[in-house]
Enzyme design. Structure first.
Site, PDB file in Angstrom:
ATOM      1  N   GLU A 166       0.831  -1.203   0.000  1.00  0.00           N
ATOM      2  CA  GLU A 166       0.000   0.000   0.000  1.00  0.00           C
ATOM      3  C   GLU A 166       0.864   1.251   0.000  1.00  0.00           C
ATOM      4  O   GLU A 166       1.452   1.614   1.015  1.00  0.00           O
ATOM      5  CB  GLU A 166      -0.907   0.001   1.235  1.00  0.00           C
ATOM      6  CG  GLU A 166      -1.886  -1.147   1.277  1.00  0.00           C
ATOM      7  CD  GLU A 166      -2.766  -1.174   0.040  1.00  0.00           C
ATOM      8  OE1 GLU A 166      -3.436  -0.155  -0.230  1.00  0.00           O
ATOM      9  OE2 GLU A 166      -2.780  -2.206  -0.662  1.00  0.00           O
ATOM     10  N   ASP A 213       1.852 -14.131  13.277  1.00  0.00           N
ATOM     11  CA  ASP A 213       0.646 -14.723  12.720  1.00  0.00           C
ATOM     12  C   ASP A 213      -0.243 -13.561  12.265  1.00  0.00           C
ATOM     13  O   ASP A 213      -0.904 -12.915  13.079  1.00  0.00           O
ATOM     14  CB  ASP A 213      -0.046 -15.558  13.806  1.00  0.00           C
ATOM     15  CG  ASP A 213      -1.280 -16.271  13.277  1.00  0.00           C
ATOM     16  OD1 ASP A 213      -1.721 -15.978  12.145  1.00  0.00           O
ATOM     17  OD2 ASP A 213      -1.806 -17.129  14.002  1.00  0.00           O
ATOM     18  N   HIS A 264      -1.822  11.019  -0.694  1.00  0.00           N
ATOM     19  CA  HIS A 264      -2.073   9.754  -1.389  1.00  0.00           C
ATOM     20  C   HIS A 264      -1.863   9.906  -2.889  1.00  0.00           C
ATOM     21  O   HIS A 264      -1.374   9.016  -3.552  1.00  0.00           O
ATOM     22  CB  HIS A 264      -3.485   9.240  -1.101  1.00  0.00           C
ATOM     23  CG  HIS A 264      -3.532   8.363   0.099  1.00  0.00           C
ATOM     24  ND1 HIS A 264      -3.446   8.870   1.371  1.00  0.00           N
ATOM     25  CD2 HIS A 264      -3.617   7.011   0.238  1.00  0.00           C
ATOM     26  CE1 HIS A 264      -3.492   7.867   2.233  1.00  0.00           C
ATOM     27  NE2 HIS A 264      -3.599   6.735   1.574  1.00  0.00           N
TER      28      HIS A 264
END
Lengths: 389, 389, 389, 389
Positions: free
Chosen positions: B85, B290, B381
């Site tokens: 991302e 995990d 962004h």
């Protein structure tokens, strides 16, 4: 400790990555040998990460084949799973085998929208209410304005939530084959700018985004409406099959799961499923999804019942499954290969991937639920998970 | 569609992995070139995955250095983040820079326990109540029995939850440097076997595990007690620094965040933070955690207030941060390298890693919160996330 | 508009009440004829209300007899219910009849504590943690101090909840036959004063009470622990009885209720029962309970299952039933009469009343659940509820 | 124990009520003297209760006058409160005095709907989805059919909620001046009958009502949408007034309340207010509301902030306030008198009453919040609540 090397001009190449590995080694003594042991060209990750230094090599295997009877995914699929948790893939694989024996998993996308919101503070609740009416009556114009920023996204509707003198709005967009968070950010931001300029009330405060759009976290508002895809996976487990393969009965399984729902309700757990986070996460890492969305996409509702023939109907409904087959990490080399194995890469494939993901989640429930019932849970972990603690 | 090649005897080697890649290519036409482009020896993943076929290559970079003032983590750290991302690492990096300028993040582990439960059904609520009393008075014996299965785990206490004729118990163990789910599974399973054999009531039904131990999902019971580590990260942002660097004031930031808490409360979002899932996930993938535990570990509580000097105190409390520095995926090659960069690999390091993880989460809040306030969110962004949608 | 007459010296007499009724009539034209039509002496309400002007005359009837098989309530009871909702009493009466036919309701008090908390803010999370340790190791002294304020209350334990630099404590007391909120207020207040004077950390802020003691509202923390009494009511409905009287089967009823639990879970309703608020409220008004506690005491968990003989086990667990048989409104004339009818007035009776209350709640579930199943719900409201809309 | 006397033909008269009191006395020895000491004619309670035996005499006083600046309630009001909890009325009275000094409470009704739902089970999720589409496209016809049962109720819209092969619908009606539960029951029942006859899918199971309409319980779905009225009460407390009268500052009050929100969020309490249940309950008993609705109507959201002049804006938003000025218990003698004192009896008054109720709730927050801040809470209870424990 020094800042790592970085180039504003040309940062995505082997030389920059290597320089950073060297800097880390100089400062910490750790040789990033395997992190540097990638096969992908550094150029491809521009747009996916900053300060690229190498890769995490996450073990990847394929479970299945899994038979999916979707409207978009129809047939058998190898399911790519990337994980370091022993037993996980084997457990899902067992569920897929049983589901396939039972005729496959029927997957259905019920709804689809990506959301972004904003909060507006006014002088009092009445001004906020007038604003709400204004937004409603200017929906078409807001839709036009917001859609100017995207060739794909379509504004479906705008939710409103009120408290005191505040009014929160939640834009709900369809976003094609992308997960759509950025697309929706831009479109909602444009819409908000226009709203701020055109609505007649005095705005005391404005806030772009709010918890009412619940990004990167489970919320009840997402679960009651939709964020990403709302998908259902269903299957019918014949009584005899359950007896032969799962060593349990529809009644025992159903009682077990009904109690689980009560437990989840009492403990306020966000899902009454056993562990759909496991399958969703492994699939997300493998296929280049935004893995942080596990926070949202791992919440699903199990519902099962015994039908009139005495067989067990079971289903998992995921209200906020956020997946993409285009954009984000989907085009990275290993991730794309995984999508291509399922013929899920690129445009027009996102519902297919959503159907498969929900089917995978259901298989995990079949497997773990029955393992617990047959009290095999601890022993199977002993067998496979040698490295685990 | 065929089953993929698998050897019961010797499955973790290049020949088996390669055979599976070939089989996939034969059946789907997809060449798993990059999945096969790993540097790690297949032997090391035994115990971490089944049907090993290759790796997911997830882009990895380092943010920081981040100054952490922990009781275990003390100093500056490069933070490994694996993500696809765009903007994520840059955003966290910015938060780390600001936090470090402000003197660093103070991290504190408040509590520590891994849980596994079981449900018992009796004839009526009174029998269930008697059972509860029995469990309480036999705690020492249950502790001894359960600890026979582990050299590390220690039974701390047993929670009890009642409804109708059911009684749920929740074993809470300390688990050293492992995340401990498997360790606790075994210990709790042994304890349950002993309880079933020794307690005097007639048991109508028994169920190993329950939603009261809330594995792989957020629950309020976990948040109110603890699952994994309960960690707090705190920092003090001087007014002038906020003005100069974040272009906001303590008052504006505080109002913004107070409203966020109300929003999260109303929307029943599991966290009032903006996006700690992002940082936690990137760190988890990089360090062999995990990753499915993101479902639990991404829920944190933000609390901030303006202190008497007019500076902003801010904190993130993560009640169920599940991390390990030993076992699971922590020993895999790239994952171990990442842990070693922070000197967090192996025994005696888990609280250090927990402190760093919480500090990272706080930095994400500093960065995103102020970006939203300064309305830079969408534009940043646009700049970084070129591949994103 | 004028202030109403009030005497600091002697306000609880007919002359003051009458003066207020006259003042109201003068100012609004409304003759408070029936409000003034009470039989109770005004003197008795001192301590129960201020500005006493008369009474609300709430219609009161008796349902039952209801057979309760409690540890404290054993036998048949007429149940006083005060309500203005047609059908309510008839519906509960029907449930009581069926429950009595089935052998009665078995009620059991599982736990008992009244709570009050406080919040302390420190310099940082470590100081807050040290404070927590201090409180734990000074429990005996805190117990002694707090119990100085009451001859009845006993401090059972102290819960702790942490976030950032804050630490919340929750004192849990047993309170005899009183509901105990005031008793616990005083005891906790004394304890907090002592703690503030004696604990060694610098306290930045102190707050008496907090949402962690959740007074006058449902909370999950209350439901998971206890506030007031935690009571279970159970009964066993024979298959044949269900068929004959309720015109349904254990399977249908069970499926109906299992789905209700899922619905309540999804809608985040605070109870998966149908309407225990109705019975609890009518009983509370009749018996002089603090009716605002309906907010807490109306949340209960239904759990049912079909037993091995094919009969239906059903139960309602109320985790926060707040009842008193002494103090508050219990000594008021009509309220005391109602308690006396059940032999529940005065000391040593509170668990008996708790058992009866839970039994009543269960009867409402039996009745409404089966009415809905038999689709009689709307028609029975038509028959009885003539005034209703 | 005998059944109490009951007449199918003519049960609502003094002779029947007296016969029941006598029967109770015969069987239990308790003389229901005050229960029988009512002034109201037994005939008026037909439709409000069955087995009428007398009345609960609940102490009633008037607080205020309270200045309300509503759109429907405009002016000063005496507020009837029926309670047996000492201090309650005095505390609210104090809040009303302060609010009135501050210029009064501004109340606004934001939304209004009563709900009833139903659940439908189909063969699979796709059939359920088709059904959802059918309902949407047949809205006009469903509206017509349902409205045939009522001259007042109007179907506003139909919500839909999906899980597995189930589809839940929630009819949202406006109901005029009645609370409307029965009205909506009938209308929704008729609609469901028509739907069942006309929709084309095979229905495996049907259930009238569901937890998605959340009757007699708080639910998040009600809070996010509306059940009854969604009302906001707001006021502005000048800094100087807070200092002079409440002995606190806007900053201290605001910090206190912000922390309360975080606490409520963490404890999952259904309201972040202190005790609006108290005021709502006392008003509901006095005015003949369905008091069991306290379970829903006592959940409200506090929001406050300091405005640019340094004064404190505060608000309470009640999302599910269920009130009536017509039907139910509103026409009973004392209840009607109370409504008439506020000029709130009969048609066209329900929004006025809703505005007053919310204003009352806000006053309770002003009073208790500041009492806690000034640490007067325990001492004021000592002063007034002599009978309490």
């Amino acid at each position: 400790m020094k800042k790592l090397p970085y180039s504003k001009v040309d940062d995505y190449n082997e030389s920059q990555a290597s320089a950073r590995r060297t800097a880390i080694k100089d400062q910490t003594g750790v040789d990033l040998k395997h992190i540097g042991g990638y096969s992908i060209p550094p150029e491809v990750v521009s747009g996916n990460i900053e300060m690229f230094t190498g890769v995490a090599q996450v073990p990847l295997g394929f479970a299945g084949p899994l038979k999916v009877n979707g409207e978009h995914a129809n047939g058998q699929f190898y399911i790519p799973m990337a994980t370091s948790e022993g037993t996980l893939l084997a457990s899902y694989n067992r569920g897929m085998k049983i589901a396939s024996l039972a005729g496959g998993v029927k997957s259905t996308v019920l709804d689809d929208a990506m959301n972004r919101g904003a909060g507006f503070t006014f002088h009092d609740a009445r001004a906020a209410r007038r604003f709400g009416v204004w937004v409603k009556s200017n929906f078409q114009k807001i839709k036009e304005i917001s859609e100017e920023t995207t060739s794909v996204g379509k504004l479906l509707n705008i939710g409103q939530y009120a408290v005191g003198k505040l009014r929160f709005i939640r834009f709900n967009f369809s976003t094609g084959d992308a997960a759509g968070q950025n697309m929706v950010n831009k479109a909602a931001h444009r819409a908000c700018q226009w709203i701020l300029q055109n609505q007649p009330e005095e705005v005391e405060a404005f806030k772009f985004g709010s918890q009412f759009d619940s990004d990167k976290k489970h919320s009840l508002i997402n679960a009651l409406t939709v964020r990403g895809k709302k998908v259902v996976a269903e299957c019918l487990l014949p009584r005899q099959l359950m007896k032969d393969v799962l060593r349990t009965t529809p009644e025992d399984y159903n009682r077990f799961k009904s109690t689980s729902t009560l437990e989840a309700y009492m403990a306020q757990a966000v899902t009454n499923t056993s562990h759909i986070a496991n399958g969703i996460t492994a699939l997300f890492i493998a296929t280049g999804q935004d893995v942080a969305n596990v926070a949202e996409s791992s919440a699903g509702y199990y519902h099962g019942e015994i039908n009139k023939d005495g067989d067990l109907y079971m289903s998992v409904t995921i209200p906020a499954l956020i997946v993409a087959t285009y954009g984000g990490g989907t085009g990275l080399p290993t991730q794309r290969e995984c999508l291509e194995v399922m013929d899920c890469y690129g445009t027009g494939k996102v519902n297919k991937l959503a159907e498969i993901a929900a089917a995978v989640a259901l298989c995990g429930e079949i497997s773990l639920g029955s393992a617990i019932l047959a009290d095999e849970f601890v022993s199977s972990h002993d067998h496979y998970g040698r490295n685990r603690d």
